[in-house]
Structure formats: structure tokens, C-alpha cells
Write an enzyme that holds these catalytic residues in place. Structure first.
Site, mmCIF file in Angstrom:
data_model
loop_
_atom_site.group_PDB
_atom_site.id
_atom_site.type_symbol
_atom_site.label_atom_id
_atom_site.label_comp_id
_atom_site.label_asym_id
_atom_site.label_seq_id
_atom_site.Cartn_x
_atom_site.Cartn_y
_atom_site.Cartn_z
ATOM 1 N N TYR A 152 -8.897 12.082 39.297
ATOM 2 C CA TYR A 152 -8.410 13.448 39.088
ATOM 3 C C TYR A 152 -8.078 14.156 40.391
ATOM 4 O O TYR A 152 -7.584 15.284 40.369
ATOM 5 C CB TYR A 152 -9.437 14.278 38.321
ATOM 6 C CG TYR A 152 -9.522 13.870 36.884
ATOM 7 C CD1 TYR A 152 -10.129 12.664 36.549
ATOM 8 C CD2 TYR A 152 -8.988 14.637 35.877
ATOM 9 C CE1 TYR A 152 -10.199 12.246 35.246
ATOM 10 C CE2 TYR A 152 -9.053 14.232 34.563
ATOM 11 C CZ TYR A 152 -9.656 13.031 34.254
ATOM 12 O OH TYR A 152 -9.719 12.617 32.955
ATOM 13 N N LYS A 220 -18.851 2.282 35.980
ATOM 14 C CA LYS A 220 -18.158 1.010 35.782
ATOM 15 C C LYS A 220 -18.351 0.180 37.063
ATOM 16 O O LYS A 220 -17.412 -0.383 37.628
ATOM 17 C CB LYS A 220 -16.672 1.318 35.503
ATOM 18 C CG LYS A 220 -15.854 0.174 35.037
ATOM 19 C CD LYS A 220 -16.197 -0.309 33.633
ATOM 20 C CE LYS A 220 -15.461 -1.601 33.352
ATOM 21 N NZ LYS A 220 -15.996 -2.358 32.235
ATOM 22 N N ASP A 271 -18.417 0.779 29.348
ATOM 23 C CA ASP A 271 -17.979 0.196 28.075
ATOM 24 C C ASP A 271 -19.166 -0.043 27.147
ATOM 25 O O ASP A 271 -19.103 0.220 25.942
ATOM 26 C CB ASP A 271 -17.162 -1.079 28.284
ATOM 27 C CG ASP A 271 -17.744 -2.000 29.335
ATOM 28 O OD1 ASP A 271 -18.028 -1.527 30.454
ATOM 29 O OD2 ASP A 271 -17.943 -3.180 29.049
ATOM 30 N N ASP A 295 -14.584 12.162 30.770
ATOM 31 C CA ASP A 295 -13.485 12.683 29.953
ATOM 32 C C ASP A 295 -13.455 11.936 28.617
ATOM 33 O O ASP A 295 -13.477 12.532 27.537
ATOM 34 C CB ASP A 295 -12.176 12.472 30.739
ATOM 35 C CG ASP A 295 -10.994 13.164 30.081
ATOM 36 O OD1 ASP A 295 -11.187 13.875 29.081
ATOM 37 O OD2 ASP A 295 -9.865 12.992 30.572
#
Ligand SMILES: NC(=O)c1ccc[n+]([C@@H]2O[C@H](COP(=O)([O-])OP(=O)(O)OC[C@H]3O[C@@H](n4cnc5c(N)ncnc54)[C@H](O)[C@@H]3O)[C@@H](O)[C@H]2O)c1
Length: 405
Positions: A152, A220, A271, A295
Site C-alpha cells: 500500500y 506469509k 493461507d 485487508d
């Protein structure tokens, strides 16, 4: 007689709130006016109920969006930003994002000016709200999403552009990158120790203050070791160094539950976390995560308990906070007194909790639960709730006020 009102201050990490604080509000575009009218009545009634006249809010309207444009020719007057900065805590309805460039986004402007680095989204189910899962009551999380860094930050280079090609050459020639297809678009994902740790610190402090059992760092890091993996490592490090006596890492905790009053710190790969919130939702409480993960995760969690119509949000920094609806302006229903004011009302609950007026927040929660139990709800809920009566925005607010406790 009108009360003069005072300014909220912030010192030593704590809000200093007068009995009659001035709170700027942005009504919002489209359905914003209907929603705000209903919400303000609920807020004032809840404060009166909780504090019996000793406290009240002095609302101060500031303009943004279409209303500002019509009145001033400017979508986001500097005056609005100045007033919010001066009063520190503000609340807003949804704003139209005009198609075509040339105007600053209020959220981006506020985030930058006030350094609102934590996007906070509590997600819980309210009895009676239609949800797509069998046991929606098992999800009760508060998501802290880093609000400024990550992809972002807006550092992107278009495919085929001179800058992208230059950057590609630099990466290959100078930094030892082996393969990078010619003509690729390139985006940069900056994540700092400072930015990650202050977000995690806010999440841990929240867990401690609200007796929450655990905090989960979602990342992640298996793929992006130096950004997402570092977020995890910096998070554990901060927990140990700054909150060592009040937290315990999962690896050191025997049973996997909150140990002897300490907040359990765990981490999950993003995930896997999307599966976990569906399969084992009650094992998660406070979540701290980077911008993009947050998000996705906050919308997915909101959908799980019945959607965005009732999902509140806040952008919080150190000494500044802006509370907001998470949905848009729903323009086709503007002026019809039809849509659900729940998102703005629950954002107000967050605001009351943040400034230490929790009793007003609790009164509203009881009011919402009562209105839902009475099955007097707006169209979005009524169409899926067997036996419900559809009522206008204003009547839903009346029902909430009638059930304040
Ligand atoms: N935070 C914000 O200010 C914000 C967020 C999202 C979209 N927007 C803006 O809002 C405008 C419309 O966007 P959109 O149509 O993509 O999203 P939207 O959230 O306005 O609408 C999506 C769907 O949800 C329904 N809905 C929205 N709020 C509701 C409520 N309170 N109660 C019941 N139903 C509700 C709408 O009727 C529509 O069917 C655009 O200009 C967009 O840029 C603003």
C-alpha cells in the site's frame, strides 16, 4: 442550554477526555445522512443512559465528500483536516470516491497527516443476524491491520515503462537477481521493524486491556522471508522485550491456552489462517497482521458473521483516531431512510471504548441485541431473518434506543 464542550487531549499514551468533549463528525454521502441522523440519536441516548447527564458529546460537523464539494468547491477542505487534528477523535460515514483523478482520498489524507497506523476491525456475530456458516457465534476476533506500509506504500512501476526497465536492470546488474522477465511491472513491498512493532504493540496492549486470551501474528513468512517473516520475528521479539511478563509465546505454553493471566502469542501463515477462522474460529482472539493480509482477512471474517452491513472500523494512531463505516454510500437508497446504520453505530461503540466511555458502548451493544431479538430490523437483515419486520433506519435506531441497558 448548549454545553460549550472541551477538547480531548492525549498524554503519556492515555486519552484525557472532558465530560463534554467536542467530537467532529462527517455525515457521509449517499445514505450517510440517514445513517448519521439515526446514529447520533443512539449515541446521545446511550451516553445519557450510561452517565445520567453528567457527560454528553458536543458534535461538530465537518465537511467532506459531495456535501463539501457543493458548499465549498472542494472535496476535502483543509479546514476539515485541521479540525480533526485539533480534536483528535472523529467519526465518519461513507464518502463517494469520485471517478476520475484530481482529488485526495480523505482516508489516505488522514492516515498520512495523523499517522493512523492501525486499522482495527472487531468481528463478532450478533444473535439473529443471518450468517453463511453453521456456528457464527464462534468467531469473535479483533483484527489489527498495519495501515501504512506493505504494498500500500504505492511504489509501483508500470510494465514496459522506462523506470520499470531501469529497476529491472539494477536488480539484475547490481543486486544479483537472476530472473526477472523483461517488460515486467514491478511493485515494492516495504515493511519496517518500526512500523511492524508499533502495530503489534497496539494489538498486545489491546489484548491485555481487554483480557483477551491470545494474539496471532498472521504473515506469509514462508515465502516472503524478509518482509512477512520479519513481521513475525519482530512481533515475537517485541512481545518478549516490552511485554515479557504479560505474554507467553505458544512454543513455551503447555496447554496452548492463556497461561496464568498471560496473553498467548502465536503465529499462523496467512493461507492457513483463512482455513482456521472457518474451521477453528474460537481459537483466535486478537489478530495482528500486515496491510494486504489484513485487508483480505477482515472482509472474509466480516462475511462469515453476516456481512459488512454491521462491521465497524477504526483508524488509530498515537493520540488520533478516526472511526468509520466499513461499507460504501449505497447511493441507490440515499434519502429513503432504509439502510442499516449498524456499521456506524458499532464504530461509535469502538469510539466509546477507545476514549474510556465503555459504559455507553455496552449500553449500545445491549440495545442492538434487543432490537435484533425483537426482530425489528432494516431491509438487509429482514429479508433473511424468518419472522422479522422490516423497519426504516430511523425505526431501527428507535428500537436500539428502547433496548439500551
Ligand atoms: N469507507 C468509504 O467511505 C467507502 C467504502 C466503500 C465504498 N465507498 C464508496 O461508496 C460508493 C458506492 O460503492 P459500492 O456500491 O461499491 O459499495 P456499497 O458498500 O455502497 O454498496 C455495496 C452493497 O451493499 C449495500 N449496502 C451498503 N451499505 C449498506 C447499509 N448500511 N445497509 C444496507 N445495505 C448496504 C448496497 O446497497 C449495495 O448493494 C462508491 O462511491 C465508493 O467509492 C466508500
Amino acid at each position: 442550554m448548549a454545553v460549550a464542550g472541551g477538547k480531548i487531549d492525549y498524554q503519556g499514551g492515555r486519552w484525557i477526555v472532558p465530560d463534554h468533549p467536542i467530537i467532529p463528525f462527517i455525515e457521509g454521502d449517499g445514505t450517510g445522512a440517514d445513517i448519521w441522523r439515526a446514529s447520533q440519536r443512539v449515541f446521545d441516548a446511550a451516553v445519557a443512559k450510561a452517565f445520567g447527564g453528567k457527560r454528553s458529546i458536543v458534535w461538530k460537523e465537518v465537511l467532506a465528500g459531495e456535501k463539501a464539494f457543493k458548499a465549498t468547491g472542494n472535496w476535502l477542505p483543509d479546514e476539515t483536516l485541521a479540525v480533526i487534528r485539533e480534536h483528535r477523535v472523529a467519526i465518519k460515514g461513507p464518502l463517494t470516491t469520485p471517478v476520475g483523478g484530481g482529488m485526495r482520498s480523505l482516508n489516505v489524507a488522514l492516515r498520512q497527516i495523523l499517522d493512523l497506523y492501525a486499522c482495527i476491525r472487531p468481528v463478532r456475530w450478533f444473535a439473529g443476524v443471518p450468517a453463511p456458516v453453521r456456528e457464527p457465534q464462534k468467531l469473535d476476533v479483533v483484527i489489527f491491520r498495519e495501515n501504512i506500509e506493505d504494498v500500500y506504500a504505492g511504489i509501483e512501476f508500470e510494465a514496459g515503462s522506462e523506470k520499470a526497465d531501469k529497476l529491472r536492470d539494477f536488480l539484475i546488474d547490481q543486486l544479483g537477481v537472476k530472473t526477472l522477465r523483461q517488460g515486467s511491472a514491478i511493485g515494492i513491498k516495504p515493511m519496517s521493524k518500526f512500523g511492524s512493532q508499533r502495530l503489534v504493540a497496539k494489538a498486545i496492549q489491546y489484548a491485555i486491556d481487554h483480557q483477551r486470551p491470545s494474539i496471532t501474528l498472521v504473515h506469509k513468512g514462508n515465502i516472503q522471508k524478509f518482509t512477512e517473516g520479519a513481521f513475525r520475528d519482530w512481533g515475537y521479539q517485541l512481545a518478549k522485550e516490552r511485554f515479557g511478563g504479560q505474554t507467553i509465546p505458544e512454543a513455551d505454553a503447555g496447554s496452548g491456552t492463556r497461561e496464568a493471566g498471560r496473553v498467548l502469542i502465536k503465529d499462523r501463515i496467512a493461507d492457513a489462517m483463512f482455513q482456521q477462522v472457518l474451521l477453528r474460529p474460537d481459537e483466535y482472539s486478537v489478530i495482528a497482521t500486515s496491510n494486504l493480509n489484513g485487508d483480505y482477512l477482515s472482509d472474509a471474517c466480516a462475511a462469515q458473521v453476516g456481512g459488512l452491513g454491521m462491521a465497524p472500523g477504526a483508524n488509530v494512531g498515537d493520540g488520533y483516531a478516526v472511526f468509520e463505516a466499513t461499507h460504501g454510500t449505497a447511493p441507490k437508497y440515499a434519502g429513503q431512510d432504509k439502510v442499516n446504520p449498524g456499521s456506524v453505530i458499532l464504530s461509535g461503540v469502538m469510539m466509546f471504548e477507545e476514549i474510556g466511555w465503555s459504559a455507553a458502548g455496552k449500553a449500545i451493544i445491549a440495545g442492538i441485541e434487543g432490537a435484533l431479538a425483537a426482530k425489528k430490523v432494516t431491509y438487509d437483515l429482514a429479508r433473511q431473518m424468518p419472522g422479522a419486520t422490516e423497519v426504516p433506519t430511523s425505526t431501527f435506531a428507535d428500537a436500539i434506543i428502547a433496548h439500551l441497558k
